[in-house]
Scaffold this active site. Sequence first.
Site, PDB file in Angstrom:
ATOM      1  N   GLU A   1       3.050  13.002   9.914  1.00 51.11           N
ATOM      2  CA  GLU A   1       3.291  11.579  10.159  1.00 51.11           C
ATOM      3  C   GLU A   1       3.732  11.327  11.595  1.00 51.11           C
ATOM      4  OE1 GLU A   1       3.248   8.922   7.475  1.00 51.11           O
ATOM      5  OE2 GLU A   1       2.030  10.405   6.433  1.00 51.11           O
TER       6      GLU A   1
ATOM      7  N   CYS B   1       9.760   2.214  14.526  1.00 53.16           N
ATOM      8  CA  CYS B   1       8.402   2.499  14.001  1.00 53.16           C
ATOM      9  C   CYS B   1       7.354   1.969  14.951  1.00 53.16           C
ATOM     10  CB  CYS B   1       8.159   1.792  12.669  1.00 53.16           C
ATOM     11  SG  CYS B   1       9.242   2.279  11.361  1.00 53.16           S
TER      12      CYS B   1
ATOM     13  N   HIS C   1      10.270   8.322   5.910  1.00 53.12           N
ATOM     14  CA  HIS C   1      10.159   9.064   7.177  1.00 53.12           C
ATOM     15  C   HIS C   1      11.584   9.381   7.640  1.00 53.12           C
ATOM     16  CE1 HIS C   1       6.144   6.872   8.187  1.00 53.12           C
ATOM     17  NE2 HIS C   1       5.865   8.106   7.821  1.00 53.12           N
TER      18      HIS C   1
ATOM     19  N   LEU D   1       0.790  -1.240   0.000  1.00 47.51           N
ATOM     20  CA  LEU D   1       0.000   0.000   0.000  1.00 47.51           C
ATOM     21  C   LEU D   1       0.818   1.283   0.000  1.00 47.51           C
ATOM     22  CD1 LEU D   1      -2.607  -1.067   2.734  1.00 47.51           C
ATOM     23  CD2 LEU D   1      -2.927  -1.091   0.263  1.00 47.51           C
TER      24      LEU D   1
HETATM   25  O1  SUG Z   1       3.365   3.995   6.648  1.00 45.15           O
HETATM   26  N1  SUG Z   1       3.841   0.558   6.076  1.00 45.15           N
HETATM   27  C1  SUG Z   1       4.005   1.716   6.947  1.00 45.15           C
HETATM   28  C2  SUG Z   1       5.329   1.639   7.672  1.00 45.15           C
HETATM   29  C3  SUG Z   1       5.447   2.726   8.713  1.00 45.15           C
HETATM   30  C4  SUG Z   1       6.805   2.801   9.298  1.00 45.15           C
HETATM   31  N2  SUG Z   1       6.872   3.833  10.258  1.00 45.15           N
HETATM   32  C5  SUG Z   1       7.939   4.609  10.538  1.00 45.15           C
HETATM   33  N3  SUG Z   1       8.975   4.678   9.745  1.00 45.15           N
HETATM   34  N4  SUG Z   1       7.881   5.321  11.594  1.00 45.15           N
HETATM   35  C6  SUG Z   1       3.909   2.998   6.124  1.00 45.15           C
HETATM   36  O2  SUG Z   1       4.409   3.032   5.006  1.00 45.15           O
HETATM   37  C7  SUG Z   1       2.615  -0.914   4.587  1.00 45.15           C
HETATM   38  C8  SUG Z   1       1.269  -1.592   4.547  1.00 45.15           C
HETATM   39  C9  SUG Z   1       1.142  -2.545   3.392  1.00 45.15           C
HETATM   40  O3  SUG Z   1       1.771  -2.323   2.349  1.00 45.15           O
HETATM   41  O4  SUG Z   1       0.388  -3.534   3.518  1.00 45.15           O
HETATM   42  C10 SUG Z   1       2.664   0.285   5.523  1.00 45.15           C
HETATM   43  O5  SUG Z   1       1.662   0.923   5.740  1.00 45.15           O
END
Ligand code: SUG
Length: 448
Positions: free
Chosen positions: A174, A369, A250, A21
């Site tokens: 974020e 994260c 991020h 996603l």
């Molecule tokens: O927002 N992955 C999250 C990962 C968040 C990581 N957070 C930090 N770096 N703080 C995002 O991209 C993937 C979901 C999917 O592909 O099924 C997702 O949402």
Amino acid sequence: MRQYEVNFDGLVGPTHNYAGLSVGNVASQSNANAVSNPKQAAKQGLTKMKALADMGMKQGVLAPQERPDIAALRRIGFTGSDARVLALAAQQAPQVFLACCSASSMWTANAATVSPSADTADGRIHFTPANLTNKFHRSLEPAVTGNILRATFSSEKHFAHHMHLPDNDHFGDEGAANHTRLCSDYGRAGVELFVYGRCAFDSRKPAPKRYPARQTLEACQAVARLHGLDNENVVFIQQNPDVIDQGVFHNDVISVGNQNVLFYHEQAFLNTRSVLNEVQAKFGDSPLHFIEVPTTSVTVLDAVSTYLFNTQIITLPEGHMAIIAPTECQENPSVNAYLEQLPAMNTPIKEVKYFDVKQSMKNGGGPACLRLRVAMTEQELAATNPHTLMNDMLFARLNQWVDKHYRDRLSEDDLRDPTLLNESRTALDELTQIMKLGSVYPFQQTPL
Ligand code: SUG
């Protein structure tokens, strides 16, 4: 009075899956459609939480969200029974449907930005849930995140809760993933670093070309205002747009701070020298360690694939710092070599501890994260919902709960199964009782 930094980790939800996603997040894209194991994911997270608690750290837990998000699917026009809503959405709008099934609230670094009471004008801890506007699946999180934060930090005397910023990419926020606080002691006023990817209201300023910049300067400024921060204790830093284009979606994928340590990659920021001079000037005379990792030691691509900077730097009760790193760092020769020599360098970091959080890593979520940091005084900790704080009993109880309700295999097809929705709601209803959260989920507010 004693001061703590408490890590509140996100408990992985029962629908943890890989749906590809997040454009700009390399791991999410490359693992799209892989089969997930929600039970293992939740247990990997719990093991990390318990290990930190066993090290003498204060450790909290934040509950996951309700998915599939039936309320969101109804809002965009799917009607009928819940089972019909699932079936129609999966058939007519499969990508939208997948977005409504994501367990992405597990990455609580994106839940909110938090400013401790020592930094704020009214002497309370301030929370602003992140609006996460850049990704549809994540934009579904902030309202329930706000409910969960209020159920965890309910005392108005100690805690101030703001509404998330306007739901628009101009105010893309974020949360703590782009926020670091440096301080000499958790209870003393610190310098809050807000890192942004672009200026929304000035398109002449540098911005990434290939991947989106999820965080704007205007969002950072709004959060600093809401929290009543003193300009003298705030630094706004632009992320290097070139690294966003290499998968650094991020700031916490390329830099991390704790107390008087800022650990970052040489290419992390724009105008590095001048911003770091500003940080040093605002920090004052006490020693500040800038640990800059050169590209010759670790490339940006290796940093992205191993999450060297998505490590947690924690101050142990013994007084020195440790790095909590994902096992991917051990498996990469250059990153492993860097981390092996780090404890011998002249910095407060004296230990590296590795954790297997591979289920989360495959979606681009490392150890950092998975946690939201809240620096707290003893009194503020005493005012926090005690049923959210990790100890032997809660660890055992949550493991049993996972064993009872979670599947060990989930593919795309399983997500449309109404049984999964029921399993998930039953699990969350029980969780709200274990953690004494009250009714934080939409399904609890509109009984079936
Ligand atoms: O927002 N992955 C999250 C990962 C968040 C990581 N957070 C930090 N770096 N703080 C995002 O991209 C993937 C979901 C999917 O592909 O099924 C997702 O949402």
